[in-house]
Design a protein around this motif. Sequence first.
Motif, short mmCIF file in Angstrom:
data_model
loop_
_atom_site.label_atom_id
_atom_site.label_comp_id
_atom_site.label_asym_id
_atom_site.label_seq_id
_atom_site.Cartn_x
_atom_site.Cartn_y
_atom_site.Cartn_z
N PRO A 159 23.61 -20.83 -4.99
CA PRO A 159 24.35 -20.27 -3.95
C PRO A 159 23.40 -19.66 -2.79
O PRO A 159 22.34 -19.33 -2.88
N CYS A 160 24.15 -19.93 -1.45
CA CYS A 160 23.40 -19.75 -0.22
C CYS A 160 23.97 -19.13 0.80
O CYS A 160 25.33 -19.20 1.14
N GLY A 161 23.30 -17.97 1.39
CA GLY A 161 23.79 -17.22 2.30
C GLY A 161 23.25 -17.61 3.65
O GLY A 161 23.38 -18.50 4.06
N VAL A 162 22.38 -16.77 4.20
CA VAL A 162 21.49 -16.85 5.07
C VAL A 162 20.38 -17.81 5.03
O VAL A 162 19.67 -18.43 5.91
N GLY A 163 20.20 -18.22 3.80
CA GLY A 163 19.06 -19.28 3.09
C GLY A 163 17.92 -18.74 2.75
O GLY A 163 17.10 -19.42 1.73
N GLY A 164 17.68 -17.48 2.66
CA GLY A 164 16.19 -16.95 1.97
C GLY A 164 15.96 -17.35 0.64
O GLY A 164 15.05 -17.61 0.31
N ALA A 165 16.96 -16.87 -0.23
CA ALA A 165 16.71 -16.78 -1.64
C ALA A 165 16.81 -18.20 -2.06
O ALA A 165 15.80 -18.65 -2.80
N PRO A 166 17.71 -18.83 -1.80
CA PRO A 166 17.80 -20.38 -2.29
C PRO A 166 16.68 -21.30 -1.61
O PRO A 166 16.05 -22.15 -2.30
N GLY A 167 16.24 -20.91 -0.47
CA GLY A 167 15.01 -21.59 0.27
C GLY A 167 13.81 -21.17 -0.39
O GLY A 167 13.01 -22.27 -0.65
N GLY A 168 13.45 -19.91 -0.51
CA GLY A 168 12.49 -19.63 -1.37
C GLY A 168 12.15 -20.44 -2.61
O GLY A 168 11.22 -20.93 -3.15
N VAL A 169 13.36 -20.22 -3.51
CA VAL A 169 13.49 -20.97 -4.91
C VAL A 169 13.22 -22.27 -4.82
O VAL A 169 12.20 -22.82 -5.58
N THR A 170 13.63 -23.17 -4.00
CA THR A 170 13.81 -24.54 -3.79
C THR A 170 12.23 -24.74 -3.25
O THR A 170 11.60 -25.79 -3.82
N PHE A 171 11.57 -23.95 -2.40
CA PHE A 171 10.25 -24.35 -2.14
C PHE A 171 9.43 -24.24 -3.00
O PHE A 171 8.43 -25.04 -3.46
N MET A 210 24.19 -22.80 6.46
CA MET A 210 22.94 -23.61 6.25
C MET A 210 23.36 -24.97 6.51
O MET A 210 22.59 -25.81 7.01
N LEU A 211 24.56 -25.44 5.92
CA LEU A 211 25.02 -26.86 5.99
C LEU A 211 25.05 -27.27 7.21
O LEU A 211 24.64 -28.54 7.95
N GLY A 230 27.34 -15.93 9.06
CA GLY A 230 27.61 -17.09 10.13
C GLY A 230 26.84 -17.98 10.70
O GLY A 230 26.99 -19.02 11.11
N THR A 231 25.43 -17.57 10.76
CA THR A 231 24.39 -18.38 11.30
C THR A 231 22.98 -18.25 10.28
O THR A 231 22.72 -17.42 9.92
N ALA A 232 22.63 -19.31 9.89
CA ALA A 232 21.55 -19.64 9.09
C ALA A 232 20.33 -19.14 9.74
O ALA A 232 20.22 -19.26 10.64
N SER A 233 19.05 -18.91 8.81
CA SER A 233 17.81 -18.61 9.07
C SER A 233 17.18 -19.85 9.79
O SER A 233 17.14 -20.99 9.05
N ASP A 234 16.60 -19.65 10.90
CA ASP A 234 15.81 -20.94 11.37
C ASP A 234 14.69 -21.07 10.80
O ASP A 234 14.21 -22.42 10.32
N LEU A 235 13.90 -19.87 10.18
CA LEU A 235 12.66 -20.09 9.20
C LEU A 235 12.83 -20.69 7.95
O LEU A 235 12.30 -21.81 7.72
N HIS A 286 22.93 -30.03 12.66
CA HIS A 286 22.55 -29.96 13.89
C HIS A 286 21.02 -29.84 14.08
O HIS A 286 20.77 -29.72 14.99
N GLU A 287 20.30 -29.60 12.93
CA GLU A 287 18.82 -29.41 12.94
C GLU A 287 18.63 -28.18 13.79
O GLU A 287 17.52 -28.02 14.26
N LYS A 288 19.29 -27.48 13.83
CA LYS A 288 19.06 -25.81 14.23
C LYS A 288 20.32 -24.95 13.96
O LYS A 288 21.34 -25.44 13.72
N PRO A 289 20.01 -23.87 13.82
CA PRO A 289 21.12 -22.63 13.56
C PRO A 289 22.12 -22.78 14.30
O PRO A 289 21.78 -22.67 15.64
#
Length: 437
Positions: A268-280, A303-304, A332-337, A309-312
């Motif tokens: 599950p993904c919100g701003v992206g931090g948790a799934p992003g870190g786990v994926t990394f 995030m999708l 509403g807007t994903a983390s650029d990091l 768009h290759e940017k938030p």
Amino acid sequence: RMNSTSDCLTQLKQRQPVLWVNQQLGDAPDHKLTIADIEDASERLQRFRCVLQHLFPELEERGGIIESELIPVPGLAKVYEEKYGIKIDKNHLWVKGDHALPVAGSIKARGGIYEVLQFSERLCLENGILSSTKDDYRKLVSEEARNLFAKYTISVGSTGNLGLSIGITSKALGFQAVVHMSVEAKGWKKELLRRHGAVVVEHQSDYSVAVAEGREKSAADAFGYFIDDENSTHLFLGYAVAAFRLQEQLKSKNIVVDSSHPLVVYLPCGVGGAPGGVTFGLKTVFGSNAHCFFAEPVEAPCMLLAYIHEKPVSVYTIGLAVKTEADGLAVGTASDLVLNYTKNLVSGSYTVQDEDLMRFVYHLKTTENLKIEPSAAAGFLGPAMIHTPEGKAYLDENPGKENYWSNAHHIVWTTGGLFVPEEEYKKFYEEGARLLQ
């Protein structure tokens, strides 16, 4: 058949479930994080075991380690077959049970608690309470340390779960804690934070505004420390440690991950931090044999949209309103990091309607007696999504060795649920039952 960007955008605008497959998967990353950074975070959590045991009695028997179980869910195989027409080996279906993580009751216990610990360690080293990282960490619960921490205010912007993890841990150590809650936050999460002594600032605007206002207020305070869900590498690495822990759990169950036995993980993904870190973490440990898919509500696929768009880009720009029961994913807007860290790592991202979240809240309770909140149910549509034409095209493009995909183990990562009040949970469960009639 791969979805074209315009097809994908059309479906997103229509709030239709859609799977986007990443064409940049496997390209060389343009960031500097490595396995050494995850190891550093993992070692820090080891150093803090005695502190966490002291602060949280529920961690005594766990040796101060905050970790969740890898739970077999064979009963779900029947759900996938009967409701979605998909055959998955019932012994290859797992839940990574972060919905039941102690202390914070969600996946945010990984990143949020880690960053609070990291900050407290830094303060103690700078102020001579710790002589080095080899020192006795019980000093962090001394009166001297508490007096130091009491001068500082740790703040965060949150839709709920991150705020809980940071508020609870900050207060336990002796910090002041301020949590800026967005309009999507559930009332019971605000109440729980107040009971722990945190200050809750209620915003009538969405998550991005709550974060921005929290960041601004903290910057004006000389003793303020803001945990920035949109821009924090510390949070990201706290989540990444999960991959080391999962690697051990898979080994203990004799599950091999290699070029004949892939691992497919739904997050599950919100701003992206948790799934992003786990994926990394998972891609660092397992390389191309870990296939990670993010799951977002149809109303908040931030995030999708950022990957396309290759940017938030705000989901409001395509006419969506972030109206979802999945409070933890209502961003509403994903983390650029996170976008930059994961754009070459994530296999794809898909969207889920709230009705499917409720159905899976119900399925999980009736088949496996697991109690999750709607946000945590987003991953369960994953196996159905990789059997869509877009999903099958991805499987065909990544064939691996013989029987690769039939050998796959599927892990759905659940993100919250432990602290959900019974009457709230009952509403979700009954809604799921009603939808399945």
